[in-house]
Design an enzyme around this catalytic site. Structure first.
Site, short mmCIF file in Angstrom:
data_model
loop_
_atom_site.label_atom_id
_atom_site.label_comp_id
_atom_site.label_asym_id
_atom_site.label_seq_id
_atom_site.Cartn_x
_atom_site.Cartn_y
_atom_site.Cartn_z
N TYR A 144 0.85 -1.18 0.00
CA TYR A 144 0.00 0.00 0.00
C TYR A 144 0.89 1.24 0.00
CZ TYR A 144 -3.34 3.49 1.82
OH TYR A 144 -4.13 4.62 2.01
N ASP A 239 9.34 2.71 -0.99
CA ASP A 239 8.37 3.41 -0.16
C ASP A 239 8.65 3.06 1.31
OD1 ASP A 239 4.72 3.63 0.03
OD2 ASP A 239 6.33 4.45 1.26
N LYS A 267 5.36 9.49 8.62
CA LYS A 267 5.21 8.95 9.96
C LYS A 267 6.27 9.47 10.95
CE LYS A 267 2.77 5.00 8.04
NZ LYS A 267 1.42 4.94 8.58
P1 KE4 Z 1 -0.55 8.35 4.66
O1 KE4 Z 1 -1.11 9.05 3.44
O2 KE4 Z 1 -1.60 7.52 5.39
O3 KE4 Z 1 0.22 9.28 5.60
O4 KE4 Z 1 0.57 7.32 4.15
C1 KE4 Z 1 0.23 6.37 3.17
C2 KE4 Z 1 1.22 5.23 3.20
C3 KE4 Z 1 2.19 5.17 2.21
N1 KE4 Z 1 3.11 4.18 2.19
C4 KE4 Z 1 3.11 3.22 3.14
C5 KE4 Z 1 4.15 2.13 3.07
C6 KE4 Z 1 2.15 3.24 4.18
O5 KE4 Z 1 2.16 2.26 5.12
C7 KE4 Z 1 1.19 4.26 4.22
C8 KE4 Z 1 0.10 4.34 5.29
N2 KE4 Z 1 0.09 3.28 6.23
C9 KE4 Z 1 -1.18 2.96 6.81
C10 KE4 Z 1 -0.97 1.77 7.75
N3 KE4 Z 1 -1.21 0.55 7.11
C11 KE4 Z 1 -1.81 4.13 7.50
C12 KE4 Z 1 -3.01 3.79 8.37
C13 KE4 Z 1 -4.28 4.33 7.79
O6 KE4 Z 1 -4.48 4.24 6.56
O7 KE4 Z 1 -5.10 4.83 8.62
#
Ligand code: KE4
Length: 427
Positions: A144, A239, A267
């Site tokens: 993701y 990523d 993060k």
């Molecule tokens: P954000 O747009 O949520 O800040 O980041 C997206 C993203 C991009 N790349 C990786 C590898 C990620 O894990 C994420 C977001 N991680 C999720 C957890 N599985 C965020 C939790 C959520 O969607 O509420």
């Protein structure tokens, strides 16, 4: 455990917010039950509105490597707040953050701050296409990279199958240049990269996937991605939104000794505030506006509050931090292995440093197809049994849990005791 206030709040929230939440995973849909509405956190714990205390293994999905409300971060943010929150103009803090990231991650020679991991990946893929003049992107099923349209494609399509949207509202035109491959499928991915040849702009990968649960790279898989992209002139994007500053100061790329062309972060570098970043080779990043023709912008990008929180967060991380997290993770892993053996439970405890997943699966999970064989119903039972015992795990089988530097051996041992009791109750 009684949660009347969370129950009331959730009922109201569902009339005001889609699914009652501002991000889907929080709704507990894959484990059932009532999401806990959190009132405050401190260290390795947080409390719900009903006053129930939980040992937290989500840590806001990764940012809180120092635990909840670390005084040194909050003191720094409080001092910055008195100077203002955002100016929409360059600040010294952005220079300091850029320098800190570049010093920590050698593959990043130039960096751009944004406000989320999604934005970071959007920017990275846009500059990859702008720099190469090519269109096709390969991503991997189960990985993701945020919710940008072009990345919401169905898993597992082959080389010439156009990316098929995996969400309502995403059009075929937005996904037709995205091809989904299978993580850890060395020969299949090699063939796909060669088949796409000079159409391929970028291979985007979570080098250590954690969005299908934690899956480790097979020997040679990441090395193949590096070799094959170099051969065909495509760019390799790691990523590291989740793994950046989580597993080593230089991210997972430092651990495996592979140099990508582009990296995304998020993060931890925001210390709990909204942040993202993309960066990489100077010749590539020099294409980003206003230095070059690839446009990207953001009102609050690099804002002083997130920069302050992120800087003190990453500056407090050193080799001892990661050694500590590894020691806690190893203690947890050893304890789980013993419990699974004692109780003869077919489950896989998969971990790297402070990130881990317990898959209810008879076999090791090496791909998204493997992950999907897991018993999510049993995971749900385990999740709730642990929640009742005051241990808050990620509310989904296909997520990773996080230890923080606020966890100690006592928290690990309490987790293991709760896990033994919980696993004994599984039907
Ligand atoms: P954000 O747009 O949520 O800040 O980041 C997206 C993203 C991009 N790349 C990786 C590898 C990620 O894990 C994420 C977001 N991680 C999720 C957890 N599985 C965020 C939790 C959520 O969607 O509420």
């Amino acid at each position: 455990m009684s949660t009347p206030i969370s129950t009331l709040l959730f009922a109201e929230a569902q009339t005001l917010l889609p699914g009652g939440v501002n991000s889907p995973v929080r709704a507990f849909n894959s484990v059932g039950g009532t999401p806990r509405f959190i009132s405050h956190g401190q260290g390795a714990y947080f409390w719900d509105e009903d006053g129930n205390r939980y040992l937290d293994y989500v840590g806001s999905w990764g940012p809180l490597i120092h635990g909840h409300a670390p005084a040194f971060v909050h003191d720094a943010v409080r001092a910055q707040l008195d100077k203002g929150t955002s100016y929409g103009a360059p600040t010294r803090l952005e220079v300091e953050m850029a320098r800190a990231v570049i010093e920590a991650v050698p593959s990043i020679e130039m960096v751009r701050m944004v406000n989320s991991g999604t934005e970071a990946v959007m920017g990275a893929l846009r500059v990859a296409r702008g720099f190469t003049g090519r269109r096709k992107i390969i991503k991997f099923a189960g990985c993701y990279h945020g919710h940008a349209d072009g990345l919401l494609v169905q898993a597992g399509s082959g080389a010439l199958t156009l990316g098929i949207p995996d969400s309502a509202g995403v059009t075929p035109a937005q996904t037709q240049d995205t091809i989904s491959a299978n993580y850890n499928d060395i020969e299949g991915t090699r063939a796909l990269i060669r088949e796409l040849g000079h159409e391929l702009a970028c291979v985007a990968v979570e080098p250590l996937p954690a969005n299908m649960g934690l899956v480790k790279p097979k020997a040679g898989f990441l090395e193949m991605l590096r070799e094959e992209t170099e051969q065909t002139g495509a760019l390799l994007l790691f990523d590291e939104v989740m793994t950046g500053f989580r597993l080593a100061k230089g991210g997972f790329q430092e651990v495996v000794g592979i140099t990508p062309d582009l990296t995304t972060l998020g993060k931890i570098i925001g210390g709990g505030f909204p942040v993202g970043a993309y960066g990489g080779r100077r010749d590539i990043m020099s294409c980003v506006a206003p230095a070059g023709p690839v446009y990207q912008a953001g009102t609050l990008s690099g804002n002083p509050i997130a920069m302050t929180a992120g800087l003190v967060t990453i500056n407090a991380l050193n080799a001892d931090s990661y050694a500590r997290l590894e020691a806690l993770g190893a203690r947890l892993e050893k304890g789980f292995e013993r419990i699974l053996s004692d109780l003869r439970i077919e489950a896989q405890f998969q971990r790297w440093g402070s990130m881990w997943t317990l898959f209810f699966n008879p076999n090791p999970v090496e791909s998204f197809a493997d992950a999907k064989q897991s018993d999510t119903k049993k995971f749900g039972q385990f999740f709730h049994a642990m929640l009742e015992r005051g241990v808050y795990l990620p509310p989904a089988q296909f997520e990773a849990a996080f230890l923080s530097l606020a966890h100690t051996e006592d928290e690990v041992d309490m987790t293991l005791q709760a896990a033994r009791e919980s696993l004994e109750t599984l039907t």
